[in-house]
Enzyme design. Structure first.
Site, PDB file in Angstrom:
ATOM      1  N   ARG A 128       0.859  -1.241   0.050  1.00  0.00           N
ATOM      2  CA  ARG A 128      -0.119  -0.153   0.033  1.00  0.00           C
ATOM      3  C   ARG A 128       0.786   1.161   0.026  1.00  0.00           C
ATOM      4  NH1 ARG A 128      -2.353   0.540   5.010  1.00  0.00           N
ATOM      5  NH2 ARG A 128      -3.574   2.424   3.910  1.00  0.00           N
ATOM      6  N   LYS A 193       2.988  -7.408  11.847  1.00  0.00           N
ATOM      7  CA  LYS A 193       2.161  -7.527  10.562  1.00  0.00           C
ATOM      8  C   LYS A 193       2.433  -8.999   9.855  1.00  0.00           C
ATOM      9  CE  LYS A 193       1.205  -5.240   6.021  1.00  0.00           C
ATOM     10  NZ  LYS A 193       0.890  -3.896   5.594  1.00  0.00           N
ATOM     11  N   ARG A 329      -0.991   4.917  19.450  1.00  0.00           N
ATOM     12  CA  ARG A 329      -0.345   6.085  20.451  1.00  0.00           C
ATOM     13  C   ARG A 329       0.560   5.817  21.599  1.00  0.00           C
ATOM     14  NH1 ARG A 329      -4.956   9.568  20.804  1.00  0.00           N
ATOM     15  NH2 ARG A 329      -4.625   9.431  23.193  1.00  0.00           N
TER      16      ARG A 329
HETATM   17  C1  BTN Z   1       0.413  -3.993   2.268  1.00  0.00           C
HETATM   18  O1  BTN Z   1       1.144  -3.096   2.102  1.00  0.00           O
HETATM   19  O2  BTN Z   1      -0.038  -4.221   3.308  1.00  0.00           O
HETATM   20  C2  BTN Z   1      -0.272  -4.612   0.970  1.00  0.00           C
HETATM   21  C3  BTN Z   1       0.715  -5.923   0.547  1.00  0.00           C
HETATM   22  C4  BTN Z   1       0.187  -6.520  -0.451  1.00  0.00           C
HETATM   23  C5  BTN Z   1       1.226  -7.681  -1.307  1.00  0.00           C
HETATM   24  C6  BTN Z   1       0.726  -8.318  -2.180  1.00  0.00           C
HETATM   25  S1  BTN Z   1       1.764  -9.720  -2.563  1.00  0.00           S
HETATM   26  C7  BTN Z   1       0.817 -10.049  -3.976  1.00  0.00           C
HETATM   27  C8  BTN Z   1       0.208  -8.880  -4.720  1.00  0.00           C
HETATM   28  N1  BTN Z   1       1.333  -8.297  -5.416  1.00  0.00           N
HETATM   29  C9  BTN Z   1       1.969  -7.303  -5.194  1.00  0.00           C
HETATM   30  O3  BTN Z   1       2.673  -6.520  -6.015  1.00  0.00           O
HETATM   31  N2  BTN Z   1       1.322  -6.740  -3.983  1.00  0.00           N
HETATM   32  C10 BTN Z   1       0.446  -7.884  -3.668  1.00  0.00           C
END
Ligand code: BTN
Length: 332
Positions: A128, A193, A329
């Site tokens: 993201r 995560k 926080r």
């Molecule tokens: C995040 O930042 O939390 C989202 C991560 C998403 C990763 C997945 S792996 C399969 C698909 N291909 C990518 O390049 N990204 C998503």
């Protein structure tokens, strides 16, 4: 690593994937190359962060057995009625990003709705907000699913949160992991995560739209790869204390996705709100929400509304926030 390098390495990897000791002579014979060529290829495996022990007079052993993703195995593990919505499953040994590749294939008419693309490795995995997604070879799950929406953007509201629910529920029910959600769609275990979702679109925002649902789950992360991860992370192996089958996990995610998408097209996010709130790892906690710009809000997280917006209690009021990054926080 070039495509030719991969083509040379994959047959070798297939032979040693079981984690047993294999003699150089035997490998050379089975691959139809010299022992020196075997030795060279084994060294090249280090580029994939795969550790191989070379034992004098005995042979080579992969430090950890490797389970390749195999479409037939994934399909076999899917309940028959749920295999239908996703009729095509393809696994690439390596790709820049499964999301980018699937978007491109959808655009050029090479992938129909229901296409699932997985990869053993992503060289330019995307997260993201333009962040990279660390994607070492043969360890985790990188999955993209193509879905088509006839009615345009508004019908997509909350979809990424729904996919988060699917992943968290799969990790809980299938693997006994205490997975929760961090708004909007991070999958977390005790603040670390374990997975993330990236949804991307192509087409007319008024519809029809191609929707690529990208899912990344850390299953057995390498130490070396994690140098690039800025936030606290965990993986399935650390949480369960065992190695799990990536094919089974893929099948369970795909099955969950098929069921959820069918339900989502009827109820929208409304039908998932309660489920999302039950999995909310930050409910009632003081948080900062940094917006897409430099804006930042502070308050108590109070779940989400029927559109999937975060409800943030700031003083007397409860505000609905539709974009941003949540952090706990400090100084509670
Ligand atoms: C995040 O930042 O939390 C989202 C991560 C998403 C990763 C997945 S792996 C399969 C698909 N291909 C990518 O390049 N990204 C998503």
């Amino acid at each position: 690593m070039t495509v030719d390098d991969y083509s040379a390495l994959l047959p070798l990897l297939n032979l040693i994937a079981d984690g047993e000791v294999h003699s150089g002579v035997d490998l050379a014979r089975r691959l139809g190359v010299s022992r020196a060529a075997v030795c060279k290829r084994v060294k090249k495996l280090a580029d994939l962060e795969l550790r191989v022990t070379a034992m004098r007079a005995r042979g080579y052993q992969l430090a950890r057995p490797l389970e390749f993703l195999v479409p037939a195995r994934i399909i076999e593990a899917l309940p028959a009625n749920l295999a239908k919505p996703f009729p095509t499953i393809e696994v690439l040994p390596t790709v820049g990003s499964t999301n980018s590749e699937l978007l491109q294939r959808a655009r050029s008419g090479q992938a129909a709705p229901g296409f699932i693309l997985l990869a053993e490795q992503q060289t330019a995995g995307r997260g993201r907000r333009g962040r990279p997604w660390v994607s070492p070879f043969g360890r985790n799950l990188y999955l993209s699913a193509l879905w088509r929406l006839e009615s345009g953007l508004p019908a997509l509201e909350g979809l990424s949160l729904v996919v988060g629910v699917v992943v968290a529920e799969t990790l809980r029910s299938g693997f006994g992991i205490a997975a929760g959600l961090k708004w909007p769609n991070d999958i977390v275990v005790n603040g670390r995560k374990i997975g993330g979702i990236l949804i991307e679109l192509d087409g007319d925002l008024a519809g029809p739209l191609s929707v690529v649902i990208g899912i990344g789950i850390n299953i057995d992360m390498t130490e070396a790869a994690t140098q690039g991860i800025e936030q606290a992370w965990t993986d399935v192996r650390s949480e369960t204390g065992t190695s799990v089958s990536r094919n089974d996990l893929s099948a369970q995610v795909i099955a969950g996705l098929a069921q959820a998408l069918e339900r989502f097209s009827v109820t929208g996010f409304k039908g998932f709100r309660q489920q999302w709130c039950r999995l909310d790892a930050f409910h009632g906690l003081p948080v900062n929400v940094s917006g897409p710009g430099s804006s930042s809000l502070t308050g108590i997280a109070r779940g989400v509304d029927e559109t999937g917006a975060l409800l943030l209690e700031t003083g007397e009021a409860v505000q609905a926030v539709s974009a941003g990054d949540v952090t706990l926080r400090s100084g509670r």
